[in-house]
Scaffold this active site. Structure first.
Site, mmCIF file in Angstrom:
data_model
loop_
_atom_site.group_PDB
_atom_site.id
_atom_site.type_symbol
_atom_site.label_atom_id
_atom_site.label_comp_id
_atom_site.label_asym_id
_atom_site.label_seq_id
_atom_site.Cartn_x
_atom_site.Cartn_y
_atom_site.Cartn_z
ATOM 1 N N SER A 1 5.843 0.084 -14.225
ATOM 2 C CA SER A 1 4.493 0.654 -14.320
ATOM 3 C C SER A 1 4.362 2.039 -13.701
ATOM 4 O O SER A 1 3.328 2.677 -13.843
ATOM 5 C CB SER A 1 3.480 -0.299 -13.668
ATOM 6 O OG SER A 1 3.746 -0.446 -12.298
ATOM 7 N N LYS B 1 -4.818 -2.942 -8.800
ATOM 8 C CA LYS B 1 -4.540 -1.499 -8.762
ATOM 9 C C LYS B 1 -5.828 -0.694 -8.726
ATOM 10 O O LYS B 1 -5.930 0.320 -8.024
ATOM 11 C CB LYS B 1 -3.685 -1.108 -9.976
ATOM 12 C CG LYS B 1 -2.274 -1.689 -9.930
ATOM 13 C CD LYS B 1 -1.487 -1.382 -11.201
ATOM 14 C CE LYS B 1 -0.084 -1.956 -11.116
ATOM 15 N NZ LYS B 1 0.698 -1.718 -12.337
#
Length: 813
Positions: free
Chosen positions: A701, A744
């Site tokens: 990611s 996140k």
């Protein structure tokens, strides 16, 4: 250097009247071969296995000369490298009759004892021991034996005969040879060599020169052996008599049983059998199970009460009658009251609560339905286990919990076979018995931490347990009959789904419990944690007050976790310090605020990452998922003169390194678009670093973050400090979806960053983010890397027009 004849303990006695050599001369110097576990006597013939290199050298030396070698016993059989002081001084000179080399490198020799000899001195020790020897001559025997000698010889022969009669394993021709021997010394040696004496005892006989004295000593050892053999035979006879007695008792008991049956009398055993019959009828087992139970009861009735197997059968029947085959608790189908219980026990967790209420609603409309198999997945401390207890309370069911962490034995799930001593059912059946009903809420903690080894794979054994299509007839190895688990509500917990085998994962309905936001943690602390810790520490509400700002400061600066365990520990620390003050007589109200928090908890433990101080070239802000929630990380790229090398630091995993290489390849492939020369990479070295180098990092990611920082460094265009990003990059510049978007996003908000670039395919995951967080933040959906670059870099108008392609906008569905 020690040798023995472990594999072949056969000692052959040779008629001493026929010597191998009537005349032989022993050299002054001979090779020495230490032996253990045996003492060689003159006129013995026996095989020896020689394995040590030095011992083989000694044998070869003897074969090369006159085939004679000195055999000396060592004092300690366990000593593999005996020194001269570890060996006896007196041994036997032997003649090597035959030698055979074995495939494993050892040598097998057949030797015959010639004469006793004494070591005078050691000549050398390498490559084998070589010694100066002195032959020990036996004293001459008188032509006519004395009465004492004759009596001693006769005693030895009789003792040998008695030992054989009592079962001593001796060569069959030993008595014949003993009867034909006239020499008292040779008779003593013959008996000693076949008696199986200890090394010290045999050596003692070897060193005695006087014939009568030697015969007397051998007679003593033979007498002890005969006594031991007599006692052994007595014990065996007693055991045989006991067996006969037991058989007799069994016969008499059977007769007594028949008499009692005729008279109508009932003994204790009959009472036990009748009691078991009543219990079997009362628990209402299924027909096939009841048939097996009655079969085992019939076996018990035919057994002696004190027989070992009777105990095993009795224990089995006790398990069978104590299991709740048909006993269940009534479900609380009042959906409102169940919702109230769930709301009282847990803050938020709306998805889980909704799923339980849906189950209750269906259960209310359809009575016969299979229990669901739920799997709560989330970081430690988010309330997975306590949620199971709350579900049981809301349903009005019994609650059973087992931990599967570290379980490696399949028998823990399926149980042990009844043939093993101390065998028991597996944890599933034990839990059902503990619950006392066949429809409890059964929680299996840490299902992702099951191991597998030579004892089987417990996760494979769980496949039947956690499959609603199979668990109606779950078979435990101990019970040997099916038990219906379809009414049980199974709940499993895990921190991660990756370690769970795919077949097991497929059988469970996975419900994700993500980490809490600061606002959620504040609400939970005020509603649950602070009151609970006040009660546990004996503090009243008038003695302590913790402000919201203080709780938020604990959350952000004293804990770093997705769950609540450390937050509760810090609150407990404050309560302990207040309790200490109250116990000393200070009952005033203690106000804990953000300003005085350090007096109770010390200096802050964590410095949270914040947005960069300024827009920088080659530094991009990425978002990462950890088990403790989300984090932001500043990925840095620098270039220097070189030859195209790519350096990656920060303890990166293989996947993250590959993302960096993909980012580099993408930048090279799009060099024209960014105003770079095609061969730019040949003149520079690129170094990509991810800070917090002591912490391992992996995952794809960070791909677009690395690419953004790299392109920023190569073009000299700074990256916006107020933008964070997450997404996987491909070689063609596509942005692929990632996981952990909620965590996140929360990490970005904590750091004060309100703009996040995410993959377009993660648009569906925005619904998981709380609405109060989502409305304050801006999410840019990127399908191509060009979308990321245009949103993240501070282009001037001229440079922005050079990048081909337009940003992708998501169309409303």
């Amino acid at each position: 250097m020690e040798e023995n004849n472990n594999e072949e303990k056969v000692v052959t006695a040779v008629d001493a009247s026929q010597d191998l050599q009537t005349e032989f001369k022993i050299p002054d110097e001979l090779p020495l071969l230490p032996v253990r576990d045996i003492v060689i006597f003159p006129y013995m013939i026996l095989p020896l296995f020689v394995g040590r290199e030095s011992s083989i050298n000694a044998v070869n030396e003897a074969l090369a000369s006159d085939r004679m070698i000195l055999l000396v016993a060592q004092k300690d059989a366990g000593n593999n490298e005996p020194k001269p002081e570890d060996l006896y001084k007196v041994g036997t000179v032997v003649m090597i009759i035959r030698m055979l080399k074995l495939p494993d490198g050892r040598v097998k020799i057949l030797v015959q004892g010639l004469s006793k000899a004494k070591i005078n001195s050691y000549v050398s020790d390498k490559p084998f021991y070589k010694v100066k020897v002195e032959r020990i001559k036996e004293p001459s025997e008188p032509k006519e034996k004395t009465l004492k000698t004759e009596a001693l010889m006769r005693n030895v022969r009789e003792q040998l005969e008695k030992a054989i009669t009592l079962g001593k394993m001796l060569p069959p021709d030993l008595l014949v040879i003993a009867d034909n021997l006239d020499s008292p010394g040779k008779l003593a040696d013959l008996a000693a060599s076949n008696l199986g004496l200890k090394v010290e005892e045999a050596q003692q006989i070897l060193e005695i020169l006087d014939h009568e004295e030697r015969l007397k000593k051998v007679g003593e050892f033979l007498g002890k052996e005969v006594e031991v053999l007599a006692m052994q035979q007595k014990i065996q006879s007693a055991a045989q008599e006991e067996m006969t007695k037991t058989q007799k008792e069994y016969f008499l008991r059977e007769q007594l049983k028949a008499i009692q049956k005729e008279l109508g009398d009932i003994d204790e055993k009959t009472e036990e059998i009748n009691e078991f019959k009543k219990k079997i009828a009362d628990v209402k087992m299924p027909k096939e199970v009841e048939k097996e139970a009655l079969k085992q009861l019939d076996r018990l009735a035919k057994m002696h009460p004190e027989a070992a197997e009777a105990t095993t059968v009795r224990t089995y029947l006790e398990w069978m009658v104590e299991l709740p085959w048909s006993k269940s608790t009534a479900d609380n189908l009042n959906i409102k009251s169940a919702a109230k219980v769930l709301e009282e026990d847990h803050y938020d967790l709306e998805k889980v609560k909704e799923r339980i209420l849906e189950y209750l609603a269906v259960r209310k409309l359809k009575t016969k339905m299979k229990g669901p198999i739920l799997c709560f997945v989330g970081p430690p401390g988010v309330g997975k286990t306590s949620l199971g207890k709350s579900i049981a309370r809301s349903l009005g069911r019994q609650f059973v919990r087992i931990s599967l962490g570290g379980v490696r034995d399949e028998a823990e799930i399926r149980g042990h076979r009844r043939t093993y001593i101390g065998s028991l059912p597996g944890r599933i059946i034990q839990g059902i018995k503990q619950a006392g009903s066949n429809n409890p809420v059964f929680m299996m903690d840490e299902v992702d931490k099951i191991g597998a080894d030579f004892r089987g794979d417990p996760s494979a054994a769980l496949l039947e347990v956690l499959d609603p299509e199979q668990n109606y007839s779950f078979s435990d190895h101990y019970l040997g009959v099916p038990f219906d688990l379809s009414n049980v509500m199974f709940i499993t917990t895990a921190n991660l789904t990756d370690p769970i085998p795919s077949a097991l994962k497929d059988r469970m309905e996975i419900i994700s419990l993500s980490g809490y936001t600061e606002e959620e943690k504040l609400g939970i602390a005020k509603k649950y944690l602070i009151p609970r810790q006040m009660e546990e520490h004996g503090i009243k509400a008038k003695q302590i007050h913790i402000s919201d700002e203080a709780v938020l400061k604990i959350i952000s600066q004293y804990t770093r976790e997705a769950g609540l365990r450390n937050l509760e520990r810090e609150i407990a620390t404050i309560c302990r310090k207040v309790a200490k003050d109250v116990a000393q007589g200070n009952g005033r109200l203690h106000r804990i605020s953000a300003a005085n928090l350090n007096k109770f908890l010390g200096i802050r433990k964590f410095l949270s990452e914040t947005e960069a101080e300024r827009n920088q070239v080659g530094v991009a802000t990425g978002l990462a998922w950890t088990q403790a929630g989300g984090e932001i990380m500043h990925i840095e790229v620098t270039t220097m003169k070189g030859r195209g090398a790519l350096t990656l630091t920060g303890q990166l995993g293989d996947v993250m390194k590959e993302s960096a290489q993909a980012a580099m390849s993408y930048a090279r492939s799009r060099s024209k678009n960014y105003g770079l020369k095609e061969d730019f990479y040949q003149k520079i070295d690129v170094h990509i670093h991810v800070p917090a180098g002591a912490i391992p990092k992996d995952g794809p990611s960070a791909g677009i973050t690395m690419a953004t920082a790299l392109i920023s460094r190569l073009t000299g265009i700074p990256v916006r400090k107020d933008v964070a990003m997450t997404g996987e990059i491909t070689l063609t510049g596509r942005v692929l979806p990632i996981g952990g978007l909620k965590e996140k996003s929360l990490a970005a908000k904590r750091a004060g960053i309100m703009t996040i670039i995410i993959p377009k395919d993660n648009n569906k995951d925005l619904e998981e983010i709380p609405s109060n967080i989502r409305k304050d933040m801006k999410f840019i959906l990127a399908k191509e890397m060009d979308d990321v670059i245009k949103s993240a870099l501070l282009f001037d108008k001229e440079k922005k027009q050079k990048i081909k392609g337009k940003p992708r906008r998501s169309k409303p569905k």
